[in-house]
Write a protein that holds these residues in place. Structure first.
Motif, mmCIF file in Angstrom:
data_model
loop_
_atom_site.group_PDB
_atom_site.id
_atom_site.type_symbol
_atom_site.label_atom_id
_atom_site.label_comp_id
_atom_site.label_asym_id
_atom_site.label_seq_id
_atom_site.Cartn_x
_atom_site.Cartn_y
_atom_site.Cartn_z
ATOM 1 N N GLN A 25 100.758 -44.409 13.946
ATOM 2 C CA GLN A 25 99.740 -43.942 14.680
ATOM 3 C C GLN A 25 99.044 -45.024 14.770
ATOM 4 O OE1 GLN A 25 99.456 -41.561 11.664
ATOM 5 N NE2 GLN A 25 98.408 -39.947 12.292
ATOM 6 N N HIS A 126 105.861 -42.607 6.450
ATOM 7 C CA HIS A 126 104.668 -41.476 6.801
ATOM 8 C C HIS A 126 105.291 -41.334 7.968
ATOM 9 C CE1 HIS A 126 100.005 -40.280 7.118
ATOM 10 N NE2 HIS A 126 100.416 -40.092 7.690
ATOM 11 N N TRP A 127 106.639 -40.389 7.885
ATOM 12 C CA TRP A 127 107.376 -40.235 9.225
ATOM 13 C C TRP A 127 108.198 -40.933 10.349
ATOM 14 C CZ3 TRP A 127 103.011 -36.117 10.431
ATOM 15 C CH2 TRP A 127 102.136 -35.168 9.775
ATOM 16 N N ASN A 170 104.953 -39.831 2.425
ATOM 17 C CA ASN A 170 103.691 -38.869 3.057
ATOM 18 C C ASN A 170 104.257 -37.192 4.027
ATOM 19 O OD1 ASN A 170 100.050 -38.853 4.259
ATOM 20 N ND2 ASN A 170 102.319 -38.364 5.065
ATOM 21 N N GLU A 171 103.571 -36.898 2.750
ATOM 22 C CA GLU A 171 103.977 -35.100 3.530
ATOM 23 C C GLU A 171 104.807 -34.620 3.596
ATOM 24 O OE1 GLU A 171 100.215 -34.294 6.013
ATOM 25 O OE2 GLU A 171 98.622 -34.412 4.353
ATOM 26 N N ASN A 294 96.516 -34.968 -0.066
ATOM 27 C CA ASN A 294 95.546 -34.998 0.852
ATOM 28 C C ASN A 294 94.702 -33.398 1.334
ATOM 29 O OD1 ASN A 294 97.206 -37.191 1.369
ATOM 30 N ND2 ASN A 294 97.979 -36.948 3.212
ATOM 31 N N TYR A 296 92.228 -31.058 3.602
ATOM 32 C CA TYR A 296 91.500 -31.171 4.765
ATOM 33 C C TYR A 296 90.805 -29.813 4.560
ATOM 34 C CZ TYR A 296 93.342 -35.230 6.516
ATOM 35 O OH TYR A 296 94.030 -36.464 7.078
ATOM 36 N N TRP A 328 89.862 -26.373 12.434
ATOM 37 C CA TRP A 328 90.129 -26.152 11.158
ATOM 38 C C TRP A 328 89.409 -25.814 10.124
ATOM 39 C CZ3 TRP A 328 93.241 -31.516 9.301
ATOM 40 C CH2 TRP A 328 93.582 -31.523 10.306
ATOM 41 N N GLU A 354 94.205 -38.199 1.230
ATOM 42 C CA GLU A 354 93.580 -38.228 3.176
ATOM 43 C C GLU A 354 92.301 -36.990 2.486
ATOM 44 O OE1 GLU A 354 96.207 -36.637 6.138
ATOM 45 O OE2 GLU A 354 97.291 -38.279 5.463
ATOM 46 N N TRP A 397 90.797 -39.552 6.127
ATOM 47 C CA TRP A 397 91.995 -40.326 6.409
ATOM 48 C C TRP A 397 90.661 -40.023 7.669
ATOM 49 C CZ3 TRP A 397 96.581 -41.671 8.354
ATOM 50 C CH2 TRP A 397 96.639 -40.852 9.333
ATOM 51 N N GLU A 404 97.311 -38.766 17.487
ATOM 52 C CA GLU A 404 96.981 -38.070 15.980
ATOM 53 C C GLU A 404 99.220 -37.021 16.229
ATOM 54 O OE1 GLU A 404 96.334 -37.184 13.055
ATOM 55 O OE2 GLU A 404 96.859 -35.134 13.823
ATOM 56 N N TRP A 405 99.626 -38.161 16.447
ATOM 57 C CA TRP A 405 101.208 -36.875 16.226
ATOM 58 C C TRP A 405 101.390 -36.428 17.918
ATOM 59 C CZ3 TRP A 405 103.667 -39.533 13.699
ATOM 60 C CH2 TRP A 405 103.384 -40.527 12.305
ATOM 61 N N PHE A 413 90.345 -38.542 14.559
ATOM 62 C CA PHE A 413 89.920 -39.081 13.194
ATOM 63 C C PHE A 413 89.115 -39.639 12.214
ATOM 64 C CE2 PHE A 413 92.496 -35.237 12.953
ATOM 65 C CZ PHE A 413 92.601 -34.382 11.851
HETATM 66 C C1 FCB Z 1 97.717 -35.154 7.527
HETATM 67 C C2 FCB Z 1 98.958 -37.205 8.236
HETATM 68 C C3 FCB Z 1 98.363 -37.830 8.927
HETATM 69 C C4 FCB Z 1 97.081 -37.981 9.647
HETATM 70 C C5 FCB Z 1 96.503 -36.071 9.612
HETATM 71 C C6 FCB Z 1 95.378 -35.571 10.635
HETATM 72 O O1 FCB Z 1 98.473 -34.591 7.953
HETATM 73 O O2 FCB Z 1 99.503 -37.189 6.823
HETATM 74 O O3 FCB Z 1 99.264 -38.714 9.827
HETATM 75 O O4 FCB Z 1 97.921 -37.415 11.169
HETATM 76 O O5 FCB Z 1 96.941 -34.828 8.947
#
Ligand code: FCB
Length: 441
Positions: A25, A126-127, A170-171, A294, A296, A328, A354, A397, A404-405, A413
């Motif tokens: 990222q 991280h992906w 991560n996640e 993490n 949100y 969100w 995060e 984060w 952002e993916w 962010f």
């Molecule tokens: C999480 C991810 C991070 C970022 C935030 C907004 O799911 O771990 O890389 O994209 O969301």
């Protein structure tokens, strides 16, 4: 905005304040110094892969501008910085001969952080899976556990003399779900059997990596990072309630239960059985030192036959809940409750790795809504701690606006604004707020 100066929640002196980022990222330089392609480069190169045709370059050009970014972290007064190591920089095809230039980049970064008095927290994944490993079958291939353990051992050998905080991944739930259920995250394959295999094999990979790290860096504190968002049914209809329970297992519990309680939650357990071999759960559930959370916002789901391959879909959000700019839900009390629930369920110190506020477009450095969000979530964390949640640190984060993916550079962010044309960094109001919060501790 409240007079944030007076409103700070206070925390113990040893509470860890940080920010998080990830390699793909922010780094850019995707073709430099021998880095191999990752599955996200492949997705970004595909027509329609990422919004606006965005790619991993230039991102924040952190590969070259890391000294400026460490200077920003120092200005913020951070205790710690959580970053991820790009597997394809160290091992361009995922296995085989290491790439010295890739290792040298993280050496520079780690040394720079230590010089600045900021503790490096390294996340190994991280992906950004090397495309070479995707070509061999990726996470649905059982050998992926061994590939990851070898890569973890390399990271331990190269950086373990200076890095003492490691996270395996991560996640897990998010990247496997995006890829194999939704089909809109790399590698973009929507298939439930592949999804189940990816779940089990990333769990196995985690366990194998913990063993490798433990053996090579005995004084390291090792954890894993999970996305945990309360799963709520759209309505009280029995099928929606059941859909939310299933979603909760897929998103929230499938990984930490396996890793910390040595079993899958019941609905997943039935489906995953064909892929589980004798001894696997003991291989997955290796002792850990901390839980990375993490968080949100709560997520709403409803029953939908065949939806997302699992029989659920995103549900309607209650009108009454305020929402971020990207829609969100804002619900700090759900964060408080999550911290208490996780303390009770897994009994590990929690680091919030995060939490942050996303904006869809047009944001400059004036971001009062992010300040309000962060202040409310920090207050909720303080309350959870008072009520017994074992929370030891908090990482926003993210440091910078970044890639952002699937949303590309359109969603921001960062505490620090990035002009992607000039790479100019400008601390936003929220960065000033965070700096003052840390100072007030
Ligand atoms: C999480 C991810 C991070 C970022 C935030 C907004 O799911 O771990 O890389 O994209 O969301």
């Amino acid at each position: 905005m409240k007079k944030s100066g007076q409103a700070f929640a206070t925390f113990p002196k040893d509470f860890v304040w940080g920010v998080s980022t990830s390699s793909f990222q922010i780094e850019g330089a995707t073709q430099e110094d021998g880095r191999g392609p990752s599955i996200w480069d492949t997705l970004a190169a595909r027509q329609g892969g990422i919004a606006n045709g965005d790619r991993g370059d230039p991102a924040c050009d952190h590969y070259h501008r890391w000294p400026d970014d460490i200077a920003l972290m120092r200005w913020l007064g951070l205790d710690a910085y959580r970053f991820s190591i790009a597997w394809p920089r160290l091992l361009p095809r995922g296995r085989g001969a290491p790439n010295p230039a890739g290792i040298a980049f993280y050496d520079r970064l780690i040394d720079g952080l230590l010089e600045a008095g900021i503790e490096p927290w390294a996340c190994l994944y991280h992906w950004d899976l090397p495309q070479g490993l995707q070509d061999l079958g990726g996470w649905p291939h059982r050998d992926s556990a061994g590939w990851f353990a070898d890569y973890a051992a390399l990271c331990a050998k190269c950086f373990g003399d200076r890095v003492k905080r490691f996270a395996t991944m991560n996640e897990f739930s998010v990247f496997t779900f995006f890829a194999y259920a939704l089909g809109w995250g790399a590698p973009n394959i929507s298939n439930q059997a592949e999804h189940l295999k990816a779940i089990h094999h990333t769990n196995l990979a985690h366990g194998a990596a913990v063993d490798a790290l433990r053996a090579l860096v005995p004084d390291a504190a090792i954890g894993a990072i999970h996305s945990v968002q309360p799963a709520r049914p759209q309505s009280q209809a029995a099928e929606d309630v059941e859909a939310a329970a299933l979603f909760d297992e897929v998103w929230n519990k499938g990984f930490p239960d396996a890793q910390l309680l040595a079993h899958y939650p019941p609905r997943i357990a039935r489906l995953i059985e064909p892929y589980v071999r004798a001894g696997d759960m003991a291989r997955i559930a290796r002792p850990l030192d901390w839980f990375g959370l993490n968080h949100y916002s709560p997520m709403y789901v409803r029953a939908e036959p065949g939806g997302m391959r699992w029989g659920f879909e995103w549900g309607a959000l209650p009108e009454s809940l305020p929402k971020t700019d990207i829609g969100w839900p804002i619900d700090p009390d759900a964060f408080r409750q999550t911290l208490l629930d996780l303390t009770a369920r897994y009994r590990l110190p929690i680091y919030v790795t995060e939490n942050g506020y996303g904006v869809g477009s047009g944001e400059g450095a004036d971001d009062p809504r992010r300040v309000d969000y962060l202040a409310a979530y920090v207050r909720a964390m303080r309350q959870a701690k008072r009520q017994g949640a074992d929370v030891r640190g908090y990482f926003v984060w993210s440091l910078l606006d970044n890639f952002e993916w699937g949303a590309g550079y359109g969603t921001r962010f960062g505490l620090v604004h990035v002009d992607f044309k000039t790479q100019k960094r400008t601390p936003k109001k929220s960065a000033h707020w965070y700096r003052a919060l840390i100072k007030a501790q």
